[in-house]
Scaffold this motif. Structure first.
Motif, PDB file in Angstrom:
ATOM      1  N   GLY A 193       0.646  -1.411  -0.148  1.00  0.00           N
ATOM      2  CA  GLY A 193      -0.031  -0.016  -0.111  1.00  0.00           C
ATOM      3  C   GLY A 193       1.152   1.121  -0.103  1.00  0.00           C
ATOM      4  O   GLY A 193       0.309   2.483   0.003  1.00  0.00           O
ATOM      5  N   ILE A 194       2.313   1.086  -0.395  1.00  0.00           N
ATOM      6  CA  ILE A 194       2.889   2.589  -0.114  1.00  0.00           C
ATOM      7  C   ILE A 194       3.072   2.734  -1.549  1.00  0.00           C
ATOM      8  O   ILE A 194       3.265   2.343  -2.418  1.00  0.00           O
ATOM      9  CB  ILE A 194       4.851   2.396  -0.028  1.00  0.00           C
ATOM     10  N   GLY A 195       2.725   4.103  -1.892  1.00  0.00           N
ATOM     11  CA  GLY A 195       2.647   5.003  -3.082  1.00  0.00           C
ATOM     12  C   GLY A 195       3.206   6.626  -2.667  1.00  0.00           C
ATOM     13  O   GLY A 195       3.626   7.074  -4.037  1.00  0.00           O
ATOM     14  N   ARG A 196       3.447   6.783  -1.725  1.00  0.00           N
ATOM     15  CA  ARG A 196       4.550   8.060  -1.843  1.00  0.00           C
ATOM     16  C   ARG A 196       5.081   8.784  -0.738  1.00  0.00           C
ATOM     17  O   ARG A 196       5.578   7.492   0.429  1.00  0.00           O
ATOM     18  CB  ARG A 196       3.163   8.844  -0.919  1.00  0.00           C
ATOM     19  N   GLY A 197       6.126   9.035  -0.459  1.00  0.00           N
ATOM     20  CA  GLY A 197       7.217   9.511   0.171  1.00  0.00           C
ATOM     21  C   GLY A 197       6.840   9.573   1.453  1.00  0.00           C
ATOM     22  O   GLY A 197       7.563   9.124   2.279  1.00  0.00           O
ATOM     23  N   GLU A 198       6.205  10.699   1.474  1.00  0.00           N
ATOM     24  CA  GLU A 198       4.952  10.864   3.298  1.00  0.00           C
ATOM     25  C   GLU A 198       4.618   9.442   3.629  1.00  0.00           C
ATOM     26  O   GLU A 198       5.580   9.502   5.125  1.00  0.00           O
ATOM     27  CB  GLU A 198       4.069  11.762   2.640  1.00  0.00           C
ATOM     28  N   ALA A 199       4.252   8.428   2.686  1.00  0.00           N
ATOM     29  CA  ALA A 199       4.409   6.473   3.765  1.00  0.00           C
ATOM     30  C   ALA A 199       6.042   6.708   4.238  1.00  0.00           C
ATOM     31  O   ALA A 199       5.513   6.158   5.228  1.00  0.00           O
ATOM     32  CB  ALA A 199       3.180   6.452   2.951  1.00  0.00           C
ATOM     33  N   ILE A 200       6.949   6.207   2.792  1.00  0.00           N
ATOM     34  CA  ILE A 200       8.655   5.571   3.507  1.00  0.00           C
ATOM     35  C   ILE A 200       8.579   6.624   4.522  1.00  0.00           C
ATOM     36  O   ILE A 200       8.797   6.025   5.618  1.00  0.00           O
ATOM     37  CB  ILE A 200       9.357   6.111   2.177  1.00  0.00           C
ATOM     38  N   ALA A 209      14.061   0.283   7.244  1.00  0.00           N
ATOM     39  CA  ALA A 209      15.742   0.630   6.791  1.00  0.00           C
ATOM     40  C   ALA A 209      14.798   0.545   5.770  1.00  0.00           C
ATOM     41  O   ALA A 209      15.751   1.958   5.002  1.00  0.00           O
ATOM     42  CB  ALA A 209      16.272  -0.906   6.714  1.00  0.00           C
ATOM     43  N   GLY A 210      14.037   0.826   5.450  1.00  0.00           N
ATOM     44  CA  GLY A 210      13.729   0.669   3.643  1.00  0.00           C
ATOM     45  C   GLY A 210      12.130   0.776   3.384  1.00  0.00           C
ATOM     46  O   GLY A 210      11.576  -0.082   4.618  1.00  0.00           O
ATOM     47  N   ALA A 211      11.653   0.488   1.855  1.00  0.00           N
ATOM     48  CA  ALA A 211      11.067   0.592   1.767  1.00  0.00           C
ATOM     49  C   ALA A 211      10.452  -0.394   0.063  1.00  0.00           C
ATOM     50  O   ALA A 211      11.440  -0.436  -0.486  1.00  0.00           O
ATOM     51  CB  ALA A 211       9.895   1.233   1.774  1.00  0.00           C
ATOM     52  N   MET A 315      -4.094  -8.577 -10.909  1.00  0.00           N
ATOM     53  CA  MET A 315      -3.249  -8.458  -9.665  1.00  0.00           C
ATOM     54  C   MET A 315      -2.989  -6.706  -9.327  1.00  0.00           C
ATOM     55  O   MET A 315      -1.159  -5.825 -10.287  1.00  0.00           O
ATOM     56  CB  MET A 315      -1.912  -9.014  -9.160  1.00  0.00           C
ATOM     57  N   ALA A 316      -3.195  -5.833  -8.117  1.00  0.00           N
ATOM     58  CA  ALA A 316      -2.308  -4.667  -7.857  1.00  0.00           C
ATOM     59  C   ALA A 316      -3.149  -4.559  -6.107  1.00  0.00           C
ATOM     60  O   ALA A 316      -3.937  -5.028  -5.363  1.00  0.00           O
ATOM     61  CB  ALA A 316      -3.748  -3.321  -8.936  1.00  0.00           C
ATOM     62  N   GLY A 317      -2.136  -4.175  -5.421  1.00  0.00           N
ATOM     63  CA  GLY A 317      -2.080  -3.943  -4.025  1.00  0.00           C
ATOM     64  C   GLY A 317      -3.226  -1.753  -4.813  1.00  0.00           C
ATOM     65  O   GLY A 317      -3.541  -1.714  -5.418  1.00  0.00           O
ATOM     66  N   GLN A 318      -3.559  -1.605  -3.278  1.00  0.00           N
ATOM     67  CA  GLN A 318      -4.197  -0.850  -3.062  1.00  0.00           C
ATOM     68  C   GLN A 318      -3.945   0.774  -2.889  1.00  0.00           C
ATOM     69  O   GLN A 318      -4.882   1.583  -2.844  1.00  0.00           O
ATOM     70  CB  GLN A 318      -5.577  -0.418  -1.493  1.00  0.00           C
ATOM     71  N   SER A 319      -2.290   0.588  -3.317  1.00  0.00           N
ATOM     72  CA  SER A 319      -1.824   1.862  -3.850  1.00  0.00           C
ATOM     73  C   SER A 319      -1.955   2.294  -4.948  1.00  0.00           C
ATOM     74  O   SER A 319      -1.945   3.417  -5.493  1.00  0.00           O
ATOM     75  CB  SER A 319      -0.296   2.432  -3.505  1.00  0.00           C
ATOM     76  N   VAL A 320      -2.870   1.228  -6.141  1.00  0.00           N
ATOM     77  CA  VAL A 320      -2.778   2.051  -7.223  1.00  0.00           C
ATOM     78  C   VAL A 320      -4.259   3.427  -7.741  1.00  0.00           C
ATOM     79  O   VAL A 320      -4.059   3.974  -8.951  1.00  0.00           O
ATOM     80  CB  VAL A 320      -3.821   0.480  -8.138  1.00  0.00           C
ATOM     81  N   GLY A 321      -4.564   3.730  -6.857  1.00  0.00           N
ATOM     82  CA  GLY A 321      -5.000   5.033  -6.485  1.00  0.00           C
ATOM     83  C   GLY A 321      -4.351   6.139  -6.544  1.00  0.00           C
ATOM     84  O   GLY A 321      -4.374   6.984  -7.506  1.00  0.00           O
TER      85      GLY A 321
END
Length: 349
Positions: A193-200, A209-211, A315-321
């Motif tokens: 579900g990671i799609g933006r830098g703020e979440a990282i 240690a990373g994403a 197949m896609a994660g919820q970060s697809v949006g």
């Protein structure tokens, strides 16, 4: 400074340096510029996307999937021809020739082997480490995380149910709280579900240690995914990426998160009809289970390569949006790092 100027202004050097510091352990483990790992996606994570990720400062990972050792050897060599940077290979632990695949990686001097799809046998971990490779394993719970570290894992990935493809039952937000405070011996990378830098940034500050990101890179310019497949991702919203539904507990279905289409609707009908035939005595239970399991055989390739997005598996994660357009890998990576740095700079005033 108005909102537009703020959105386009480069992040302060101090914020970028702070992100580098937070990513230092993960980046050193991979030998990459950033601690951003490409999720291994069958048919998508091949030489072109993997090399592009590593060349952009991230860490690309080949999805071996069902490849036989000679085919994997060919893909590794082709990737090495496209990048001088480190990359890894993801092996499915249930593959009948797992030991040979490990040896193939070692023979071709692959520095990192990622074991997925189950707990890897001790012999496979030992063979990888004896061959000079670093071992990465997926940990779905704290007890298993500790066990994998004792078994020799050099790093762990904790992947939440927000991810695409085969998923576990627990979200990343919960897994991170369960595992990150307690595993310090090895680097732990977060996924799902990671799609933006703020979440990282938020997970780095929690001790990650990373994403690992997969869905975000499907629509990379360098991805060989069919234009129809990419369009489905660009149109898709988080609520469209749902796990497969199991109709009868006597016939278990491995949960797979994917965008809904005609194939997912027909899978429900197929399950219902197969269960009806079993109850009517027309088919034995074992045969009925196989009929259900084989429904999706070849479905991912049909969607990714052939572009059949109505009948194939999306197949896609919820970060697809968060995937809104096709972009070069390097642009996506820089966008993620910039978002993380800007969020840190804004918080520090």
């Amino acid at each position: 400074m108005d909102a537009l100027t703020q959105a386009t202004a480069p992040p302060p050097a101090e914020a970028l340096a702070a992100i580098d510091a937070l990513m230092a352990r993960g980046a050193a483990f991979f030998g990459s510029r950033y601690a951003i790992m490409g999720g291994a996606m069958s048919w998508v994570s091949e030489r072109n996307l993997v090399a592009a990720l590593s060349n952009a400062g991230a860490f690309g990972v080949i999805a071996c999937g069902a490849m036989e050792p000679p085919r994997l050897a060919e893909e590794i060599a082709a990737t090495q021809a496209l990048t001088q940077k480190p990359f890894g290979v993801n092996l499915i632990t249930m593959h009948p020739r797992l030991e040979q695949l490990v040896q193939t990686c070692i023979d071709h001097k692959v520095g990192h082997i990622v074991f997925a799809g189950g707990i890897p046998p001790g012999s496979a971990i030992k063979a990888a480490k004896d061959g000079g490779a670093k071992v990465v394993c997926f940990a779905p719970a704290l007890a298993l995380a500790k066990k994998l570290v004792r078994s020799g894992a050099d790093a762990l990935v904790i992947e939440g149910s927000e991810a695409g493809g085969h998923i576990g039952p627990v979200s990343l937000t919960v897994l991170a709280q369960e595992i990150l405070p307690h595993i310090r011996d090895v680097p732990v990378f977060v996924a799902g579900g990671i799609g933006r830098g703020e979440a990282i940034l938020s997970y780095l500050e929690m001790g990650a240690a990373g994403a690992q990101l997969g869905t975000r890179f499907v629509c990379a310019t360098e991805s060989i995914a069919h234009p129809n497949f990419k369009k489905a991702f660009i149109r898709g919203a988080a609520r469209d990426a749902l796990p497969t539904v199991q109709l009868d507990e006597r016939f278990p279905v491995i949960p797979v998160r994917a965008l809904q289409n005609g194939g997912t609707r027909r899978f429900l009908e197929h399950q219902a009809e197969t269960i009806r035939r079993f109850l009517a005595g027309e088919v034995e239970k074992g045969a009925a289970q196989l009929e259900i399991e084989h429904f999706w055989a070849g479905a991912l390739r049909r969607a990714v390569i052939d572009g059949d997005v109505e009948n194939g598996s999306l197949m896609a994660g919820q970060s697809v949006g968060l995937v809104t357009r096709e972009q070069p890998v390097a642009e996506i990576v820089q966008e993620l790092v910039t978002q993380a740095a800007m969020a840190l700079a804004a918080r520090q005033g």
